[in-house]
Design a protein around this motif. Sequence first.
Motif, mmCIF file in Angstrom:
data_model
loop_
_atom_site.group_PDB
_atom_site.id
_atom_site.type_symbol
_atom_site.label_atom_id
_atom_site.label_comp_id
_atom_site.label_asym_id
_atom_site.label_seq_id
_atom_site.Cartn_x
_atom_site.Cartn_y
_atom_site.Cartn_z
ATOM 1 N N GLY A 412 39.778 38.398 19.860
ATOM 2 C CA GLY A 412 40.863 37.833 18.662
ATOM 3 C C GLY A 412 41.088 36.343 18.956
ATOM 4 O O GLY A 412 41.631 35.606 18.095
ATOM 5 N N GLN A 413 40.495 35.602 19.916
ATOM 6 C CA GLN A 413 40.383 34.195 20.093
ATOM 7 C C GLN A 413 39.509 33.383 19.142
ATOM 8 O O GLN A 413 39.456 32.377 18.867
ATOM 9 C CB GLN A 413 39.995 33.836 21.734
ATOM 10 N N GLN A 414 38.530 34.178 18.770
ATOM 11 C CA GLN A 414 37.363 33.577 17.899
ATOM 12 C C GLN A 414 37.858 33.605 16.441
ATOM 13 O O GLN A 414 38.123 34.565 15.880
ATOM 14 C CB GLN A 414 36.092 34.250 17.877
ATOM 15 N N THR A 475 25.888 38.969 10.303
ATOM 16 C CA THR A 475 27.403 38.580 10.435
ATOM 17 C C THR A 475 28.158 39.576 11.335
ATOM 18 O O THR A 475 28.383 40.913 10.604
ATOM 19 C CB THR A 475 28.069 38.107 9.144
ATOM 20 N N LEU A 476 28.627 39.592 12.318
ATOM 21 C CA LEU A 476 29.178 40.661 13.358
ATOM 22 C C LEU A 476 30.605 41.247 12.719
ATOM 23 O O LEU A 476 30.792 42.243 12.544
ATOM 24 C CB LEU A 476 29.498 40.179 14.555
ATOM 25 N N ASN A 477 31.399 40.214 12.066
ATOM 26 C CA ASN A 477 32.578 40.628 11.572
ATOM 27 C C ASN A 477 32.304 41.453 10.083
ATOM 28 O O ASN A 477 33.042 42.672 10.258
ATOM 29 C CB ASN A 477 33.174 39.053 11.037
ATOM 30 N N THR A 478 31.364 41.085 9.477
ATOM 31 C CA THR A 478 31.160 41.963 8.295
ATOM 32 C C THR A 478 30.331 43.524 8.697
ATOM 33 O O THR A 478 30.736 44.472 8.123
ATOM 34 C CB THR A 478 30.026 41.286 7.522
ATOM 35 N N TYR A 479 29.519 43.157 9.743
ATOM 36 C CA TYR A 479 29.030 44.423 10.108
ATOM 37 C C TYR A 479 30.160 45.296 10.423
ATOM 38 O O TYR A 479 29.937 46.839 10.185
ATOM 39 C CB TYR A 479 27.920 44.345 11.194
ATOM 40 N N LEU A 480 30.977 44.941 11.555
ATOM 41 C CA LEU A 480 31.873 45.894 11.954
ATOM 42 C C LEU A 480 32.675 46.297 11.183
ATOM 43 O O LEU A 480 33.451 47.516 11.147
ATOM 44 C CB LEU A 480 32.592 45.249 13.037
ATOM 45 N N GLN A 486 38.001 50.256 12.112
ATOM 46 C CA GLN A 486 39.144 50.178 13.171
ATOM 47 C C GLN A 486 39.031 49.127 14.165
ATOM 48 O O GLN A 486 39.922 49.083 14.868
ATOM 49 C CB GLN A 486 39.453 51.754 13.705
ATOM 50 N N TRP A 487 38.001 48.258 13.974
ATOM 51 C CA TRP A 487 37.613 47.451 15.197
ATOM 52 C C TRP A 487 38.693 46.458 15.359
ATOM 53 O O TRP A 487 39.177 45.822 16.348
ATOM 54 C CB TRP A 487 36.502 46.843 14.987
ATOM 55 N N ARG A 488 39.389 45.951 14.372
ATOM 56 C CA ARG A 488 40.456 45.029 14.577
ATOM 57 C C ARG A 488 41.761 45.600 15.153
ATOM 58 O O ARG A 488 42.527 44.733 15.585
ATOM 59 C CB ARG A 488 40.800 44.341 13.120
ATOM 60 N N ASN A 489 42.106 46.988 15.039
ATOM 61 C CA ASN A 489 43.087 47.179 15.445
ATOM 62 C C ASN A 489 43.007 47.912 17.066
ATOM 63 O O ASN A 489 43.782 48.800 17.295
ATOM 64 C CB ASN A 489 43.498 48.474 14.690
ATOM 65 N N THR A 490 41.980 47.355 17.832
ATOM 66 C CA THR A 490 41.612 47.877 18.892
ATOM 67 C C THR A 490 42.331 46.898 20.011
ATOM 68 O O THR A 490 42.123 45.731 19.880
ATOM 69 C CB THR A 490 40.230 48.060 19.109
ATOM 70 N N ARG A 495 38.297 49.281 26.603
ATOM 71 C CA ARG A 495 36.660 49.512 25.491
ATOM 72 C C ARG A 495 36.966 50.675 24.774
ATOM 73 O O ARG A 495 37.028 51.621 25.378
ATOM 74 C CB ARG A 495 35.785 49.527 26.725
ATOM 75 N N PRO A 496 36.912 50.322 23.467
ATOM 76 C CA PRO A 496 37.350 51.559 22.695
ATOM 77 C C PRO A 496 35.995 52.437 22.551
ATOM 78 O O PRO A 496 34.880 52.112 22.842
ATOM 79 C CB PRO A 496 37.420 50.844 20.963
ATOM 80 N N GLU A 497 36.088 53.603 21.919
ATOM 81 C CA GLU A 497 35.128 54.629 21.948
ATOM 82 C C GLU A 497 33.770 54.053 21.157
ATOM 83 O O GLU A 497 32.923 54.276 21.388
ATOM 84 C CB GLU A 497 35.562 55.821 21.283
ATOM 85 N N TRP A 498 34.200 53.008 20.081
ATOM 86 C CA TRP A 498 33.204 52.980 19.206
ATOM 87 C C TRP A 498 32.324 51.750 19.541
ATOM 88 O O TRP A 498 31.353 51.306 19.199
ATOM 89 C CB TRP A 498 33.741 52.430 17.859
ATOM 90 N N PHE A 499 32.591 51.162 20.656
ATOM 91 C CA PHE A 499 32.202 49.764 21.214
ATOM 92 C C PHE A 499 30.643 49.923 21.470
ATOM 93 O O PHE A 499 29.950 49.249 21.235
ATOM 94 C CB PHE A 499 32.739 49.258 22.577
#
Length: 805
Positions: A412-414, A475-480, A486-490, A495-499
């Motif tokens: 979230g720092q990026q 673009t990783l943001n778009t891909y996720l 749900q990646w933004r709410n982790t 380490r989330p299950e999807w990672f």
Amino acid sequence: MAALLNFYRNLLRLPLSLLVKSNSIPNNPIQELNLNIAEPLIYVLPYTSQTDLLIFQKNCLALGLPDPLQENDINGVKLPRYVFLDEGRRFFKSKTVKKETEQIFARYLELHHDIAELNVQLIPVSVLWGRSPGYEDKSGLPKLRLLNGIEKFATILWFGRDNFVRFSQSVSLRRMINADGSDPKLAQKLSRVARIHFSKQRISATGPRLLNRSAMFAKLLKNENIVAAIADEMSSKKISQEKAEQEARKILEEIAANFNYSSLRVADRFLRWLWNKLYQGISVEHADRVRKLALEGHEIVYVPCHRSHIDYLLLSYVLYHQGLVPPHIAAGINLNFWPVGSMFRSWGAFFIRRTFKGNRLYSTIFREYLAELFHRGYSVEFFIEGGRSRTGRLLAPKTGMMSMTLQALQSGQQTRPITVVPVYIGYEHVLEVDTYAKELRGAAKEKENAGLVLRVIKKLRNLGKGYVNFAEPITLNTYLNQHYPQWRNTDEKTRPEWFNEAVDRVSNQVMVNINRAAAVNAMNLTGSILLSSRQRALSKELLIEQLDTYLQLLRNTCYDDDVILPNENGESLLQHVLGLDRVGILVEKDNFGEIVRLERSSAVLMTYYRNNIQHLFVLPSFIASLVLHHEAIELNLALDAVEKFYPFLANELFLSIPQEKLHQYLLTIIDELCRQQIFKRHENMLSINKKRGRSLQLLAAGVRETLQRYYITLSLLKANTTLSRAELEKESQSIAQRLSVLHGINAPEFFDKAVFAAFINCLKQNNYFDENGNAISEKIDELHSILHKIVSLEIDITIQDAIEK
């Protein structure tokens, strides 16, 4: 006034022609930026400078662009072809937008209202003197502008050989009129947009200010994750806090780059000499993709394939000459030796140990250092394969660096989007040609040292062309967002299950995109054909005919738009290869003509070049092999056979054809091979055309060794469905090694255990094993029966004999 200005320009032209050597970015703006020079153009320069204008004019004339000092004549109305956006600095006067520039914009916009078919193209242009970003602990912006006569002269002397003219994408005034033509302040808006553009362009060219290493180290040592790792180090090793912090600082010193712009300029001159000495040219494609990302403010992560030690030097050099900032590069710690280690570090290299599993302090510091680079806006480069490919194929991705990249995004720092740019790097002749030849024959890898570097430099010779092709970015943001919404709410601390799945999928997509951007050249095409002949020799006429066959196949079936194909014909490609130094290809004469032969000692090395493009021919080769061995086969049976094996081929060679488009793509291949009369199609049957039987044999041979490997594993499973995975890998490799000796198979990947492991894993993923881990006989038999008709009798006998023993 005009006469005085012309006199001043004429006075400047001679010293500028002697002192300034300018480079255009891009090299061919008309083609790369799709400029229509039949339409009126207006060039926009950021600030008033007659010096910049004259340098720009010289570039325009050399590139075939309209002269900026000539006026546009639009229905008898003459208007300037260039404008300066800002006035530049003067004593007792601040920088302001020039009123006459807004008036010129307004006059052009009025003409668009009066003339319906008019479409003036506005082209922003910057003349860059040097590319130093400045240091973060010093005030003032990088001085890309000339302030006065004395500074102007000093700048010409210092940066005359480091001058770039940067063309940007054109803006259609007609489109602006259609979209917002009623806005009375459109001319002012146009000026503001142009100023914002130039600000972004400057940052994309210079990058953020250079790091103050001491300040960065102090900040990192206060990072809560590193503080926790230091505490853990104290506890686990029973050492004092001071000693643990000393170890942390020592690790930072080992890792961190020490980027220096002056060193980069010296490197640029050395590398320009090196490429001119080594190569006949460097082909660069799709750099516009990266320039666009930089202008849009993306955090760019370059992920090239790894062919040679000079990959990082070549990519940094190319980026610098494309008007972009060379990245910080993750280099193996093995390259941190005197004297090149400190040089690489000053050019942006940061060093990484081969493994740091179990070393929490090191892994935490490295991860946080990488995140800090992202946070500060530095572009980064790493080699996802881990090491150089000795076989010419893409290696299975090592996901550690990609995992850290996604962690930096997840933290979230990026604030800026992170975009991964896969890069295909290829050579007609790799620099380490002799070293690879020895290693492929089984010699131990020689440790990098200064003596090795000097020996390589002493052997400088004509190595053909080099290729740098920027593949489709991710673009990783778009891909996720698309695949893991749900990646933004982790929680970033867990380490989330999807990672892990996301890391694997992105890494695999990077490899697929690299192969989509492959460069076909004279060397890898000629080598592929000669290796397809059992005796590694062909008549010159047949070799040229086959080269033309392959070129037509690639052009007419279009594996991907990003693939780079040569423009020459087969005869020209062969002559080019024969003109290269030490390629191991000989031309001999007999009573019937000329024979082109590959030396036995060069056969192993030539597989390296063949493997660079093997993925482009594997599907046509498979179809050709089915027709060749069946002599006549139903179209649907051939398609079904290839489709059944496609998941394994795609997994091994990082193929990019989507499953839903595969059927149509195979039909396109068949249509092209029928058009070239490689085989015949009658209603629903494909059959051999004996007149081109030799061409069919050569094409079919391209997939021969791959299918033989699959056949080994399938034969073992057919004989014993309960073999454990470890036993299956071991036995497959042993039989492959036996085949390579008995049947003269040169390809080093033929008995690579990792390739068998990947095939077995893919069988498991595609449900060829039951829940108990046993092979499903019916499904294995189905695959085995397809290959049984393709694999030669002598190979089959050797495999069955080995299994019985």
